[in-house]
Scaffold this active site. Structure first.
Site, PDB file in Angstrom:
ATOM      1  N   CYS A  23       0.856  -1.187   0.000  1.00  0.00           N
ATOM      2  CA  CYS A  23       0.000   0.000   0.000  1.00  0.00           C
ATOM      3  C   CYS A  23       0.889   1.231   0.000  1.00  0.00           C
ATOM      4  CB  CYS A  23      -0.912  -0.001   1.232  1.00  0.00           C
ATOM      5  SG  CYS A  23       0.012   0.079   2.790  1.00  0.00           S
ATOM      6  N   HIS A  52       5.502  -4.903   8.928  1.00  0.00           N
ATOM      7  CA  HIS A  52       5.459  -6.270   9.438  1.00  0.00           C
ATOM      8  C   HIS A  52       5.609  -7.290   8.312  1.00  0.00           C
ATOM      9  CE1 HIS A  52       3.251  -4.901  13.339  1.00  0.00           C
ATOM     10  NE2 HIS A  52       4.561  -4.838  13.453  1.00  0.00           N
ATOM     11  N   HIS A 135      -0.639  -4.420  19.782  1.00  0.00           N
ATOM     12  CA  HIS A 135      -0.210  -4.031  18.433  1.00  0.00           C
ATOM     13  C   HIS A 135       0.434  -2.645  18.505  1.00  0.00           C
ATOM     14  CE1 HIS A 135      -0.392  -2.842  14.188  1.00  0.00           C
ATOM     15  NE2 HIS A 135      -0.485  -4.136  13.916  1.00  0.00           N
ATOM     16  N   GLU A 137       0.516  -0.151  16.560  1.00  0.00           N
ATOM     17  CA  GLU A 137      -0.329   0.984  16.189  1.00  0.00           C
ATOM     18  C   GLU A 137      -1.241   1.387  17.352  1.00  0.00           C
ATOM     19  OE1 GLU A 137      -3.912   2.018  13.151  1.00  0.00           O
ATOM     20  OE2 GLU A 137      -2.433   0.580  12.413  1.00  0.00           O
ATOM     21  N   CYS A 205      -7.982   1.707   6.889  1.00  0.00           N
ATOM     22  CA  CYS A 205      -7.387   2.334   5.709  1.00  0.00           C
ATOM     23  C   CYS A 205      -7.952   1.731   4.423  1.00  0.00           C
ATOM     24  CB  CYS A 205      -5.862   2.246   5.762  1.00  0.00           C
ATOM     25  SG  CYS A 205      -5.147   0.768   5.047  1.00  0.00           S
ATOM     26  N   SER A 233       1.674  -9.532  10.959  1.00  0.00           N
ATOM     27  CA  SER A 233       1.002  -8.530  10.128  1.00  0.00           C
ATOM     28  C   SER A 233      -0.500  -8.650  10.338  1.00  0.00           C
ATOM     29  CB  SER A 233       1.352  -8.745   8.650  1.00  0.00           C
ATOM     30  OG  SER A 233       0.462  -8.029   7.821  1.00  0.00           O
ATOM     31  N   SER A 234      -1.075  -7.686  11.029  1.00  0.00           N
ATOM     32  CA  SER A 234      -2.500  -7.738  11.354  1.00  0.00           C
ATOM     33  C   SER A 234      -3.359  -7.842  10.097  1.00  0.00           C
ATOM     34  CB  SER A 234      -2.893  -6.489  12.154  1.00  0.00           C
ATOM     35  OG  SER A 234      -4.271  -6.483  12.451  1.00  0.00           O
ATOM     36  N   ASN A 235      -3.056  -7.018   9.083  1.00  0.00           N
ATOM     37  CA  ASN A 235      -3.920  -7.032   7.898  1.00  0.00           C
ATOM     38  C   ASN A 235      -3.802  -8.339   7.125  1.00  0.00           C
ATOM     39  OD1 ASN A 235      -2.404  -6.452   5.066  1.00  0.00           O
ATOM     40  ND2 ASN A 235      -1.273  -5.453   6.707  1.00  0.00           N
ATOM     41  N   SER A 278       1.981  -5.248   3.308  1.00  0.00           N
ATOM     42  CA  SER A 278       3.419  -5.012   3.475  1.00  0.00           C
ATOM     43  C   SER A 278       4.265  -6.034   2.708  1.00  0.00           C
ATOM     44  CB  SER A 278       3.783  -5.043   4.965  1.00  0.00           C
ATOM     45  OG  SER A 278       3.218  -6.170   5.601  1.00  0.00           O
TER      46      SER A 278
END
Length: 328
Positions: A23, A52, A135, A137, A205, A233-235, A278
């Site tokens: 992204c 991440h 996390h 963030e 996002c 990596s959360s996403n 990522s």
């Protein structure tokens, strides 16, 4: 035998999700470290993983980046880059106390959530931050107004919340969450707090939403969904969950193609493939080659959005690059 003949014989196909991978915020963060290495020379210190992803971290380490957990590990006066996930104000103070040259690679969409937190705290709101405990963030956002922010880690946490004034409460969220789970959490919160306000604009996002949307589109047709991404990596983790919820028969998260177990593909005719925000696309291409070698040669790219957003490099880095260019 031609590729088309092989495909028709095997009947095996890959549904390749787009958007996938990098992204704008990740691209900016990685580029920030690369440009800092060119401009200032090695070593450049990076607090936490810049993004991440194992492969990205290893690649930057090979170029001279040193990853640390805290500012205390950075020699006084050295250059440190803060990761894309954002940091609490105290981290800037620590850097200042050690005379560190700090370059902030926080994703601008995360910075937006920080600004919202500061604004609502200044107006004396209780802030319900939807996100995952621990996390980076969440830690960074919470640090902006710790006395005003409560973490809500999923729908089941909604019933535990207490607020001072139910008429002055707002929810914000981590940017990389499951869209559906976040909406479920908000719905649960609103049952108890009907006056709960929403953020001025969506905190999740665009890239997270887009990647989840295309996975929902292809998942019902997939015997197996493979998501390329790291476990922290959360996403990326969310993409596997979204795929399974949307009807994929199985879903797996891998960092590299060689982690794919051939038993996952037994009896499969359609494999879905995507990657977290990522993840560089060469890792996805490696998976495509791995699948092609096992008969999955028919690749159909499914496109649900075209992303054109870009973010400029951090101001402090651009200023130094401009000065260096002027010196020739």
């Amino acid at each position: 035998m031609t590729e088309a003949e092989t495909t028709s014989r095997t009947g095996k196909r890959v549904l390749l999700a787009k958007p996938r991978g990098y992204c704008a915020g990740v691209d900016r963060a990685v580029q920030t470290v690369e440009e800092a290495l060119k401009l200032y020379g090695t070593p450049i210190y990076v607090r936490k993983q810049i993004v991440h992803n194992k492969h990205v971290v290893r690649t930057l380490e090979a170029k001279g980046a040193i990853f640390v957990e805290e500012n205390e590990e950075v020699p006084e006066g050295a250059t440190v880059v803060f990761s894309a996930h954002g940091v609490a104000p105290e981290v800037y103070e620590q850097a200042k106390a050690r005379s560190l040259k700090a370059i902030d690679a926080t994703c601008p969409l995360v910075t937006k959530v920080h600004q919202e937190a500061k604004r609502f705290a200044a107006e004396d709101y209780d802030i319900l931050l939807i996100g995952h405990e621990g996390h980076e963030e969440v830690i960074g956002t919470s640090g902006e107004a710790p006395e005003h922010i409560q973490l809500v880690d999923g729908p089941e946490d909604a019933d535990k919340i207490t607020v001072r004034d139910p008429n002055r409460v707002v929810w914000l969220s981590q940017t990389t969450l499951s869209v559906d789970e976040t909406l479920e959490t908000v719905a649960r919160l609103k049952k108890r707090l009907p006056m709960l306000q929403s953020p001025p604009s969506d905190d999740i996002c665009y890239a997270t939403s887009n990647r989840q949307h295309v996975v929902k589109e292809i998942a019902p047709d997939c015997d197996v969904m493979i998501v390329v991404g790291s476990r922290n990596s959360s996403n990326s983790v969310r993409l596997v969950e979204v795929a399974l919820d949307a009807g994929a028969r199985a879903g797996y998260l891998v960092d590299f193609a060689d982690e794919i177990d051939d038993t996952w593909l037994e009896g499969a005719r359609t494999v879905g493939l995507t990657s977290g925000a990522s993840v560089p696309d060469d890792l996805v291409q490696d998976v495509l080659a791995h699948l092609a070698a096992r008969g999955f040669t028919d690749v159909e790219e499914v496109v649900t959005a075209n992303e054109r957003l870009t973010f400029s490099l951090p101001q402090e880095l651009k200023r130094d690059m401009k000065a260096a260019a002027a010196r020739g």
